[in-house]
Structure formats: structure tokens, C-alpha cells
Design an enzyme around this catalytic site. Structure first.
Site, PDB file in Angstrom:
ATOM      1  N   LYS A  70      39.068  47.891  35.436  1.00  0.00           N
ATOM      2  CA  LYS A  70      39.374  47.091  36.622  1.00  0.00           C
ATOM      3  C   LYS A  70      39.536  45.610  36.271  1.00  0.00           C
ATOM      4  CE  LYS A  70      37.362  46.264  41.206  1.00  0.00           C
ATOM      5  NZ  LYS A  70      36.285  46.691  42.101  1.00  0.00           N
ATOM      6  N   ASP A 193      28.758  39.441  47.131  1.00  0.00           N
ATOM      7  CA  ASP A 193      29.078  40.701  46.448  1.00  0.00           C
ATOM      8  C   ASP A 193      29.214  40.457  44.944  1.00  0.00           C
ATOM      9  OD1 ASP A 193      30.149  43.053  45.504  1.00  0.00           O
ATOM     10  OD2 ASP A 193      31.840  43.117  46.890  1.00  0.00           O
TER      11      ASP A 193
END
Ligand code: AMP
Length: 520
Positions: A70, A193
Site C-alpha cells: 500500500k 488514525d
């Protein structure tokens, strides 16, 4: 139509969920594990394995085990982030003929999107096994700060995995949705996050089932991996000093130390100190074998990683400034991502926001749950569809103009979907074509921003400079994906492009000239 699932496609771990009878169900594999490592391992002559099995291979064959794909998805070869990954990875990262990024494992080449597609297939199969029926539709989450290239490549990965991607959803938005869904809340929340590879902060207003993102900011190269590499660098120095052998360039040693660093970090999240042992870390050409052994306590670890923690707060302040809010106006801070289990992160967040963070959500599952809620919303519109989501575009969009400047058409933190049109005119006499180069980022200079794509509008009427005008329309859809259209005013020629995920190589090698300046 079958069940639509939500997939949190994480840098380190992935999670899959669906709404059944009004309740989110996080799907577990046959061993009962509710998250899966986003790792793809290639065996000799066999097909790829994904998840926990692949993780086992990481230690003995790191060069054929792809982790953190990713971090590469939708990126261009030559970028700072890719160069950093090349230096850290045990597997090969190369450039294809068209300049696209490729992962090289055992002589075979894959795009990062293909690697992610393997992970998505794995998650889809886990859901299908639990549901006992085929799954064809999904909402897939991405970091809020992902640019258009990264979103498009993630969408491509879903298509390759045989999934219709109903929506690309921002991870913090998904988390807020899971937190506030059907709770009747009225508050401002900040979603902090910190996952394996990326950091995002989003500031939202929740009003019952209305979720409005006010501002978002992030760093797509700041996550648990960086904490692990920072600690692994310290281990490397200790090892080189104590053994007298310089293995700083040995990728396998580096990878093993990274693994040890991650285990130490997780152990330190519950214990005050940890003993780190890597047996047979290195064997020299003359047959000498070296173990690695050290002890780390929380205080020492904190000193290694504090600059990384501080970077997250710089990003938080940026988002708060964009939202025109102070930390005291935030009612709750939600923690998302595996790294937020670490006490130093929790304590630092509490200090920065002047309030203890909310720990009622499960940081590993909340994003997948939010994705599943949105998948349910989108496939049950006739039942009222549940909540309303208003998200924003994380980065400004613009085009290159003469002098290498970037002219913004859509500013960051604009609510999506959105559209903007501006009129440009030709810069030279008899100019018959123009190149439109589309960028994303905040710099005044185009080259400092991310090139999303280029296209050429040909066959313009040959007129004196300034007489041919071209209207350029930019649209950002609900997925945060960019569409661009250009129409010239004299001939009415239109050229529409969807900016494909691409390598940064010009679409057409053309002599087309850039624009001069802009008419509003
Ligand atoms: P995610 O991408 O959200 O799955 O987060 C993965 C990251 O969280 C990895 O860097 C993990 O090492 C890290 N992580 C998971 N559990 C813990 C823990 N208990 N303490 C510290 N870091 C953790």
C-alpha cells in the site's frame, strides 16, 4: 443481489465486514482471526499465499514476500517515498518500460495494485466462506490523504479482484460512521488514525445520521512501519558495534531487525521493558554466526520515536487550522489504527487535545465496520439508505501554467462531489494544440506537486495568441477521483479524460505548449 462487503485494505492488516440483520459482522478466517496481514508471499512454482501464511514466510524468505504494498500503490518511480521503500525492502522494486512502478519477486513482475488485488481476493474469500454465497460488491477504504493516483490504483485493484467497487471511502470517515451510526450523537470529533503506513486526521461534525467532514490532513508515509524502521536502525547500530561486522547494507538482516523491532514495540505496549533476541541474525563468509540480543525500555523507545509522534501533531494542527477550530472545540478524539494501542500515542494524544481519547471503538475493526455500513447504505437506498456522508478532497487540484506554476482549480477541503471550470487562452500565435497537465498538492510550483496526468487538446484553430480560449472543467467524484474535460471556444472541440492511475510518463509525446494565463 448478494451482500455488499466493506474492506479495510490496510498497510499492515486488512479486515472485512458486512451488515447482517442490521448488525455489523466482522468475518473471521477458519482459525477465528478477524484481521489478516496484508502480505503476499510467492512460493517456488506455487501460486501466491496471502495473510497469516504469508507472514510466516517473511522471516525465512523476505525477498519473495511482499509487505506494505500500500505504500507503493499509485506512486511514481523516482519519488522520495519510493526511493525510501527501495532502501528498506527485501523484495525488488523496479521501473517498467513505461516508467510504472513494479514489484519484482522471483523474476516475476507485479504492479502494486496487483499485489493489493491478491489481498482483496483473500478478504473476499473469507467473507464468502462465512456467508456461504458469492460476493461481488464492496466498499474499499483508503487513507483520507491518498491522492487521485492512489485512489484510482486501489479501485483498479478491486476490479482485478473481481469486485465492483461501490465506493472508495476515506478511512477516518469510515471510522466516524461506525462510531456515530444510529447513536443520535451531536458533536465534533477528531479521528486520529495511525496505522501501519499512513497517518490521517479528520475533523467531523456529526449530527444524528449526518456526517460532515470539515477538514482532513495526513501523511501517507508516516505509520507503524516508520516506528519499526527507526527502532531497527538503532538495533543495527548496536549489532554492528557489538559484533564488529558491518551489515548495514544487508537487506535480510535489516528485515529481521525490523521484525524484531515490531515485536518489541507490541511487547512494550503492555510491558515496561522487553528483551530482544534474534538468534543467528547473521553468518559471515568464514562461518561465524552472530545472535542479536539487547534490552529496551519504554523510555529509550520513546526517545527513538518521539520525532515521529510529533510529526502526527504537526499534521493535526494543520487540520485544525483548516477547520478553523481549536483542540478545545473537539468533543471526542477517536483512535483508529493498530499504532494507537501504544500507550505513548494515547498519552500524547490526550496531552495534545486536552482530553482522554475515546477508546470504545476497536481500532483494528472500526474502519471495516464503517465501510460495511456505507456498503449497506449504497445497496439499500430504497430503505432510506441510513446516513448522509459529506466528505472533502484532501489535496488541492490545479493545472500547470507558463513559468511552471500550479493554478489551483479546486482547493483542499472542498466538499465532494464538486466541479470547477476555468477558461484559459493560448500563449502563442498560431498555437494549434495545448497540453493540460493536472497536479495535486499545495505548492505554488507544479513540479513540487503530484502529477496526476496530462492530456493534449489538438486541432485548435490557428489564431493570434489569446484568441482561442479553452474551458477546463475539473470534477471530483464521491470516490475522490478526478475527471477533467476541456473544450475550446472556437471549434467547440472537446476532449474528456478520466485521469488513469499512471506512471507520470506523458500520455502523448507532443510539442503542445502550456497555457499562458487564466481568465475567470
Ligand atoms: P493497522 O494498519 O491499523 O493494522 O496498524 C498496524 C500497525 O499497528 C503496525 O505497525 C503494528 O505493528 C501496530 N500495532 C498493532 N498492535 C500494536 C500494539 N499493541 N502496540 C503497538 N503497535 C501495534
Amino acid at each position: 443481489m448478494g451482500v455488499a462487503i466493506g474492506i479495510d485494505l490496510g498497510t499492515s492488516n486488512s479486515c472485512v465486514c458486512a451488515i447482517r440483520d442490521g448488525e455489523p459482522i466482522v468475518f473471521a478466517d477458519q482459525e477465528g482471526r478477524r484481521t489478516q496481514p496484508s502480505i503476499v508471499a510467492f512460493g517456488y512454482g506455487k501460486s501466491a499465499v496471502v495473510g497469516w501464511k504469508a507472514r510466516r514466510q517473511l522471516l525465512y524468505a523476505p525477498e519473495s514476500t511482499v509487505i506494505s504494498a500500500k505504500r507503493l500503490i499509485g506512486r511514481r518511480s523516482g519519488s522520495v517515498e519510493v526511493e525510501r521503500m527501495k532502501a528498506q525492502s527485501a523484495y525488488g522494486i523496479t521501473e517498467g518500460q513505461a516508467g510504472e512502478l513494479q514489484v519484482r519477486v522471483q523474476g516475476k513482475l507485479f504492479t502494486p495494485a496487483e499485489i493489493s488485488a491478491h489481498v482483496l481476493v483473500h478478504m473476499k474469500k473469507i467473507a464468502e466462506a462465512a456467508l456461504g454465497e458469492p460476493v461481488t460488491q464492496a466498499v474499499v477504504t483508503v487513507p483520507a490523504y491518498f491522492n487521485d493516483n492512489q485512489r484510482q490504483a486501489t479501485r483498479d485493484a478491486a476490479t482485478m479482484a473481481g469486485l465492483e467497487c461501490l465506493r472508495i471511502l476515506n478511512e477516518p470517515t469510515a471510522a466516524a460512521l461506525a462510531y456515530g451510526f444510529k447513536q443520535g450523537k451531536r458533536q465534533h470529533v477528531a479521528v486520529y488514525d495511525l496505522g501501519g503506513g499512513t497517518f490521517d486526521i479528520s475533523i467531523l461534525r456529526i449530527d444524528d445520521d449526518f456526517f460532515e467532514v470539515i477538514a482532513t490532513a495526513g501523511d501517507t508515509f508516516l505509520g507503524g512501519d516508520d516506528f519499526d524502521y527507526a527502532a531497527a536502525d538503532q538495533f543495527m547500530e548496536l549489532f554492528c558495534q557489538s559484533s564488529g561486522v558491518d551489515v548495514r547494507d544487508n537487506r535480510t538482516v535489516r528485515m529481521k531487525l525490523r521484525e524484531a523491532a515490531e515485536r518489541a514495540k507490541v511487547a512494550l505496549s503492555t510491558g515496561e521493558a522487553v528483551e530482544v533476541i534474534v538468534p543467528a541474525l547473521h553468518r559471515t563468509g568464514d562461518g561465524r554466526e552472530f545472535d542479536f540480543k539487547t534490552t529496551v525500555d519504554r523510555f529509550t523507545y520513546a526517545q527513538w520515536v518521539l520525532p515521529l509522534v510529533q510529526r502526527t501533531f504537526d499534521v493535526c494542527d494543520d487540520a485544525l487550522k483548516a477547520a478553523n477550530m481549536s483542540t478545545r472545540q473537539i468533543d471526542h478524539v477517536l483512535l483508529v489504527g493498530g499504532m494507537t494501542r501504544y500507550p505513548l500515542i494515547r498519552e500524547s494524544v490526550a496531552g495534545h487535545f486536552h482530553k482522554a481519547p475515546n477508546t470504545t471503538v476497536n481500532p483494528d475493526e472500526v474502519v471495516a465496520i464503517g465501510a460495511a455500513i456505507q456498503a449497506w447504505n449504497l445497496t439499500n437506498l430504497e430503505e432510506g439508505g441510513g446516513s448522509v456522508l459529506l466528505d472533502v478532497t484532501p489535496q488541492s487540484l490545479g493545472v500547470r501554467t507558463v513559468g511552471g506554476f500550479c493554478e489551483t482549480l479546486i482547493a483542499r477541503n472542498t466538499a465532494v462531489p464538486t466541479e470547477s471550470t476555468k477558461v484559459f487562452h493560448t500563449a502563442f500565435d498560431l498555437q494549434t494544440e495545448v497540453r493540460i497537465s493536472v497536479y495535486q498538492g499545495e505548492s505554488r510550483m507544479a513540479d513540487d506537486n503530484e502529477l496526476l496526468g496530462e492530456f493534449v487538446l489538438e486541432g485548435l484553430a490557428p489564431k493570434p495568441r489569446g484568441q482561442v480560449r479553452v474551458r477546463v472543467s475539473f470534477e471530483i467524484d464521491n470516490d475522490g477521483i478526478v475527471h477533467v474535460r476541456a473544450v475550446d471556444s472556437v471549434l467547440g472541440l472537446e476532449r474528456a479524460i478520466r485521469i488513469e492511475s499512471r506512471s507520470g510518463v506523458p500520455v502523448e509525446a507532443s510539442q503542445a505548449r502550456p497555457f499562458d494565463d487564466i481568465d475567470f
